[in-house]
Structures are given as structure tokens and as C-alpha cells.
Design an enzyme around this catalytic site. Structure first.
Site, PDB file in Angstrom:
ATOM      1  N   ASP A   1       0.829  -1.207   0.000  1.00 27.15           N
ATOM      2  CA  ASP A   1       0.000   0.000   0.000  1.00 27.15           C
ATOM      3  C   ASP A   1       0.865   1.259   0.000  1.00 27.15           C
ATOM      4  O   ASP A   1       1.940   1.283   0.596  1.00 27.15           O
ATOM      5  CB  ASP A   1      -0.913   0.001   1.241  1.00 27.15           C
ATOM      6  CG  ASP A   1      -2.052   1.005   1.104  1.00 27.15           C
ATOM      7  OD1 ASP A   1      -2.313   1.477  -0.020  1.00 27.15           O
ATOM      8  OD2 ASP A   1      -2.678   1.324   2.128  1.00 27.15           O
TER       9      ASP A   1
ATOM     10  N   ASN B   1     -10.176  -3.836  -6.751  1.00 22.91           N
ATOM     11  CA  ASN B   1      -9.307  -2.873  -7.457  1.00 22.91           C
ATOM     12  C   ASN B   1      -9.723  -2.612  -8.910  1.00 22.91           C
ATOM     13  O   ASN B   1      -9.243  -1.666  -9.543  1.00 22.91           O
ATOM     14  CB  ASN B   1      -7.835  -3.307  -7.410  1.00 22.91           C
ATOM     15  CG  ASN B   1      -7.180  -3.068  -6.061  1.00 22.91           C
ATOM     16  OD1 ASN B   1      -6.266  -3.799  -5.658  1.00 22.91           O
ATOM     17  ND2 ASN B   1      -7.631  -2.044  -5.331  1.00 22.91           N
TER      18      ASN B   1
HETATM   19  C1  FPP Z   1      -1.820  -0.172  -3.455  1.00 22.47           C
HETATM   20  O1  FPP Z   1      -1.335   1.158  -3.430  1.00 22.47           O
HETATM   21  C2  FPP Z   1      -1.221  -0.898  -4.560  1.00 22.47           C
HETATM   22  C3  FPP Z   1      -1.911  -1.540  -5.555  1.00 22.47           C
HETATM   23  C4  FPP Z   1      -3.384  -1.573  -5.615  1.00 22.47           C
HETATM   24  C5  FPP Z   1      -1.206  -2.198  -6.684  1.00 22.47           C
HETATM   25  C6  FPP Z   1       0.054  -2.949  -6.321  1.00 22.47           C
HETATM   26  C7  FPP Z   1       0.642  -3.468  -7.562  1.00 22.47           C
HETATM   27  C8  FPP Z   1       1.934  -3.493  -7.878  1.00 22.47           C
HETATM   28  C9  FPP Z   1       3.015  -3.066  -6.961  1.00 22.47           C
HETATM   29  C10 FPP Z   1       2.320  -3.921  -9.253  1.00 22.47           C
HETATM   30  C11 FPP Z   1       2.745  -5.305  -9.514  1.00 22.47           C
HETATM   31  C12 FPP Z   1       3.059  -6.127  -8.369  1.00 22.47           C
HETATM   32  C13 FPP Z   1       3.941  -7.157  -8.334  1.00 22.47           C
HETATM   33  C14 FPP Z   1       4.000  -7.926  -7.089  1.00 22.47           C
HETATM   34  C15 FPP Z   1       4.831  -7.526  -9.437  1.00 22.47           C
HETATM   35  P1  FPP Z   1      -2.353   2.343  -3.728  1.00 22.47           P
HETATM   36  O2  FPP Z   1      -2.382   2.572  -5.199  1.00 22.47           O
HETATM   37  O3  FPP Z   1      -3.679   2.025  -3.123  1.00 22.47           O
HETATM   38  O4  FPP Z   1      -1.640   3.511  -2.995  1.00 22.47           O
HETATM   39  P2  FPP Z   1      -2.344   4.791  -2.318  1.00 22.47           P
HETATM   40  O5  FPP Z   1      -3.130   4.275  -1.146  1.00 22.47           O
HETATM   41  O6  FPP Z   1      -1.171   5.615  -1.908  1.00 22.47           O
HETATM   42  O7  FPP Z   1      -3.191   5.437  -3.367  1.00 22.47           O
END
Ligand code: FPP
Length: 242
Positions: free
Chosen positions: A22, A70
Site C-alpha cells: 500500500d 481494485n
Molecule cells: C496499493 O497502493 C497498490 C496496488 C493496488 C497495486 C500494487 C501493484 C503493484 C506493486 C504492481 C505489480 C506487483 C507485483 C507484485 C509484481 P495504492 O495505489 O492504493 O496507494 P495509495 O493508497 O497511496 O493510493
């Protein structure tokens, strides 16, 4: 760099660590970059932390990369995350055997593109041949969805004579995506929120929780060492008394 306490002789490491990735979006925003740049940085952090876990003797790492909820994000953002997953799965297919590290996808792969489904399938085939550290990527994953899907599959097996006897926790566990994987000992959530967000609801029954404000792309091996130190100070009683 901080001292690597996890490598101290005799100091135990959790067998299974679960992480909610996150803070990618906020990390990007702070730098005036698009959210997708945060996901790219987050994916690199995943690579670093997975290798570190392998090196310090953790057996399993499970990360929450994309939830069943998501899909509500913009097409742009979802597309970028899917492209990253595509890239990392390709890379895993090419390097898993060499690196002694296997990758598995936990989640409803039928909801993914045919290309990603094929990559997940190929990853599984290779992982079956490898003995060693296992990284699980939760993709199109929801804890409640996992439990409902498992209940449906069990009911089907029962009706069709493939399951018999009383349903136990152990038997039910064998219907989950995590079948055969021990429950997480330590659950880490970077990014400042303190909730489970539908992640590993069944499996985290006795996990120790560790929350930090560090945003996922900034998470380092030293941060993981800190989490492991806190984990070591916890008194795990599993409902009993000492
Ligand atoms: C949450 O941060 C993150 C996600 C919903 C996506 C995570 C995906 C990756 C890191 C890409 C691929 C992964 C791998 C393991 C190869 P957020 O976007 O909710 O952050 P925020 O709360 O700051 O908006």
C-alpha cells in the site's frame, strides 16, 4: 544501512510473511508523478524484498497486489498494473529455476486476460518443479471470495462423491488458494492504514500485525528487519495461557 538483525545466528525469522502493498499512489503523488509510476516502483520493491526474504531464510512471502475490488480504478491504472504483472510473470518464468525461488498466483485467475491466465498457468507448472522459497502474488484476490469459492468447491466435491467425512479446518484449508502453505506468522501493512482490507481472512487468524507509515515503494530490507524485530518481541499464545 541498518544492521541486518535478521541474519544474527540463532535469531529466528517468521516462516511466512504476508504484506499488503500500500502507498504506491501517494508515493508517486509526492513526486509529481502519475500513480502508475508508483506501481512500477512498488513492483521493484517487491522484487528486492522477495530476494531479501529468500536470503534471510523466510520460506513464504505472500503479497496483496490486486484485489477483487481494485477493478474499480481507472482503466489506465488497471491496465498499467496488469502490464507490470505481465512483465514480472515473464521474468519469473525465465528466472525461477536459476534463482531457486518460485512464484504462485493466488486469486481468481479466470477474471484475468487470456495472456495473464496462460502466464499464471506456466508459472505454476515451473513452480511445481522447484523446491525452495515461495512468493505468492494475490491477484484478483479477495478473502471473502476465496472462502466462498472454497465452500462451493467443497459442496461440489461432496455432492459428486469426491469428498467424504466431517469437514474440518484442515480439510477446508485444502480448498483455499493457499492449500499446502502454512498460515502467515507476520502480516505487514505499509502506507499508514491499519486494516486487513479483505486479505487472507482465514489464514491470518493468528498472524501478528505490524503497521508502518512508510509507503510501499520506500520499504527496504532494513524496514523488514524492524518488523521482524517487533515480531520477535511478541508473545504468541494462540488463545492459550503461559
Ligand atoms: C496499493 O497502493 C497498490 C496496488 C493496488 C497495486 C500494487 C501493484 C503493484 C506493486 C504492481 C505489480 C506487483 C507485483 C507484485 C509484481 P495504492 O495505489 O492504493 O496507494 P495509495 O493508497 O497511496 O493510493
Amino acid at each position: 544501512m541498518a544492521e541486518n538483525t535478521s541474519k544474527k545466528p540463532g535469531a529466528s525469522v517468521p516462516r511466512h510473511i504476508a504484506i499488503i502493498l500500500d502507498g504506491n499512489g501517494r508515493w508517486a503523488k509526492k513526486r509529481g508523478l502519475p500513480r502508475t509510476a508508483g506501481h512500477a516502483a512498488g513492483a521493484e520493491t517487491f522484487r528486492k524484498i522477495a530476494l531479501y526474504c529468500r536470503d534471510i531464510g523466510v520460506d513464504y512471502l505472500t503479497v496483496y497486489a490486486f484485489s477483487t475490488e481494485n477493478w474499480k480504478r481507472s482503466d489506465d491504472e488497471v491496465g498499467a498494473i496488469m502490464r507490470l504483472l505481465n512483465k514480472y510473470l515473464h521474468e519469473a518464468i525465465d528466472t525461477m529455476e536459476r534463482d531457486g525461488m518460485k512464484m504462485r498466483i493466488f486469486g481468481d485467475v479466470t477474471g484475468l486476460s487470456p495472456e495473464l491466465q496462460a502466464l499464471a498457468h506456466r508459472t505454476d507448472e515451473i513452480a511445481d518443479r522447484i523446491d525452495g522459497f515461495q512468493a505468492n502474488i494475490c491477484l484478483n484476490y479477495g478473502g471473502r471470495d476465496e472462502i466462498v469459492q472454497a465452500a462451493r468447491r467443497y459442496a461440489r466435491d461432496l455432492a459428486e462423491g469426491r469428498a467424504e467425512g466431517e469437514l474440518t479446518e484442515e480439510k477446508f484449508g485444502s480448498y483455499l488458494y493457499s492449500a499446502g502453505v502454512p498460515d502467515p506468522d507476520l502480516l505487514i501493512r505499509p502506507g499508514g492504514e491499519q486494516r486487513l482490507s479483505n486479505f487472507l481472512l482465514w489464514q491470518c487468524a493468528y498472524a501478528e500485525f505490524y503497521f508502518t507509515d512508510v509507503l510501499w515503494p520506500d520499504f527496504t530490507p532494513a524496514e523488514l528487519d524492524k518488523a521482524i524485530e517487533v515480531f520477535r518481541s511478541r508473545d504468541r499464545r494462540y488463545g492459550g495461557v503461559k
